[in-house]
Design a protein around this motif. Structure first.
Motif, PDB file in Angstrom:
ATOM      1  N   SER A  51       0.835  -1.201   0.000  1.00 29.50           N
ATOM      2  CA  SER A  51       0.000   0.000   0.000  1.00 29.50           C
ATOM      3  C   SER A  51       0.871   1.252   0.000  1.00 29.50           C
ATOM      4  O   SER A  51       1.815   1.365   0.789  1.00 29.50           O
ATOM      5  CB  SER A  51      -0.893   0.005   1.234  1.00 29.50           C
ATOM      6  OG  SER A  51      -1.391   1.315   1.436  1.00 29.50           O
ATOM      7  N   ARG A  52       0.533   2.195  -0.845  1.00 29.17           N
ATOM      8  CA  ARG A  52       1.285   3.450  -0.933  1.00 29.17           C
ATOM      9  C   ARG A  52       0.921   4.409   0.190  1.00 29.17           C
ATOM     10  O   ARG A  52       1.475   5.497   0.292  1.00 29.17           O
ATOM     11  CB  ARG A  52       1.057   4.136  -2.297  1.00 29.17           C
ATOM     12  CG  ARG A  52       1.361   3.288  -3.511  1.00 29.17           C
ATOM     13  CD  ARG A  52       2.692   2.562  -3.492  1.00 29.17           C
ATOM     14  NE  ARG A  52       3.856   3.290  -3.060  1.00 29.17           N
ATOM     15  CZ  ARG A  52       4.677   3.973  -3.850  1.00 29.17           C
ATOM     16  NH1 ARG A  52       4.441   4.032  -5.135  1.00 29.17           N
ATOM     17  NH2 ARG A  52       5.739   4.571  -3.353  1.00 29.17           N
ATOM     18  N   LYS A  53      -0.047   4.006   1.002  1.00 29.11           N
ATOM     19  CA  LYS A  53      -0.468   4.887   2.102  1.00 29.11           C
ATOM     20  C   LYS A  53       0.467   4.756   3.304  1.00 29.11           C
ATOM     21  O   LYS A  53       0.438   5.579   4.213  1.00 29.11           O
ATOM     22  CB  LYS A  53      -1.893   4.552   2.510  1.00 29.11           C
ATOM     23  CG  LYS A  53      -2.890   4.937   1.432  1.00 29.11           C
ATOM     24  CD  LYS A  53      -4.309   4.681   1.876  1.00 29.11           C
ATOM     25  CE  LYS A  53      -5.265   5.014   0.752  1.00 29.11           C
ATOM     26  NZ  LYS A  53      -6.339   4.036   0.649  1.00 29.11           N
ATOM     27  N   GLN A  59       6.941   0.709   3.898  1.00 29.03           N
ATOM     28  CA  GLN A  59       6.932   0.176   2.535  1.00 29.03           C
ATOM     29  C   GLN A  59       8.221  -0.600   2.252  1.00 29.03           C
ATOM     30  O   GLN A  59       8.201  -1.681   1.662  1.00 29.03           O
ATOM     31  CB  GLN A  59       6.783   1.309   1.524  1.00 29.03           C
ATOM     32  CG  GLN A  59       5.403   1.955   1.543  1.00 29.03           C
ATOM     33  CD  GLN A  59       5.279   3.030   0.474  1.00 29.03           C
ATOM     34  OE1 GLN A  59       5.554   2.787  -0.687  1.00 29.03           O
ATOM     35  NE2 GLN A  59       4.879   4.220   0.870  1.00 29.03           N
TER      36      GLN A  59
END
Ligand code: ZN
Ligand code: ZN
Length: 244
Positions: A51-53, A59
């Motif tokens: 997830s890029r959140k 990450q």
């Protein structure tokens, strides 16, 4: 005697399109008689599960998961496992295998997935990394632009991406590019997403590779043989006539 290595491998922990975990890949390569594998999961800008959140640190931790799980299994079974990744240049969907950079490098360079190829290439090479253009002429539904290799921005080219029976890879064009630019390192990679294909691609050396730095030095020295469709070949793709 040859030591065989997979150069292009995906795990289901990190790559959306992969079917097997790092540990399952290790078991398959051990069985296929390889000495080691490079785990090159899709980077954040590719077909990646992360997830890029999340924060950059979170990450990066997740990006290491497939590799970490493979390494643990490799330690148990006696298979050497090394870390790399496959950077995707958007919107072109061109892919670049990246070797000899580590977690610290990633933590020190947040959001490098947003760089242009020029910027990325400069940064990777300045930090001792090696950049290989993967399947430079592949045609696929997800690739919306015609191929436009930039040989001066990479160290080498994947002349054989397995599924060499799969015409959409157009390996013959990658060979042509490599011959036109003799400076380019040539590698073969399975681009494996499913463990049942273990053993078809990769590179081989006459000596054992100690670490990623040793690997890129060995490639630069021209010591790599190419594994194509399960056979060890010379750098022109001609099978070696020798019991291995
Ligand atoms: Zn994939
Ligand atoms: Zn790949």
């Amino acid at each position: 005697m040859f030591y065989k290595y997979e150069t292009h491998l995906h795990t289901s922990e990190v790559s959306k399109c992969a079917y097997n975990t790092g540990a399952e890949m290790v078991r398959a390569y051990k069985k296929a008689g390889y000495t080691g594998i490079f785990v090159t999961d899709h980077f954040f800008n590719g077909n990646c599960t992360i997830s890029r959140k999340l924060s950059w640190k979170e990450q990066v931790d997740l990006l290491m998961q497939g590799y970490e799980n493979a390494r643990k299994e490799g330690e148990k079974l006696g298979l050497d496992v090394f870390f790399g990744w496959e950077f995707t240049l958007n919107p072109y969907a061109a892919d670049f295998l990246t070797y000899n950079l580590d977690k610290e490098f990633l933590l020190d360079h947040p959001y490098i997935d947003r760089l242009s190829l020029e910027e990325y290439s400069k940064l990777v090479r300045k930090n001792g990394g090696l950049l290989i253009h993967a399947h430079p002429y592949r045609e696929a539904e997800y690739i919306h632009y015609p191929p436009n290799p930039q040989p001066h921005l990479v160290d080498g080219v994947e002349v054989n991406n397995t599924m060499s029976d799969c015409p959409s890879n157009k390996n013959y064009l990658a060979w042509r590019l490599a011959r036109k630019h003799p400076r380019l390192i040539r590698i073969s990679g399975t681009d494996i997403h499913s463990a049942d294909l273990a053993g078809l691609g990769g590179v081989a050396f006459r000596y054992r590779i100690k670490d990623s730095k040793h690997f890129i030095d060995a490639l630069r020295a021209g010591d790599a043989y190419l594994i194509i469709d399960g056979k060890i070949t010379d750098r022109e793709g001609k099978p070696i006539r020798e019991v291995v």
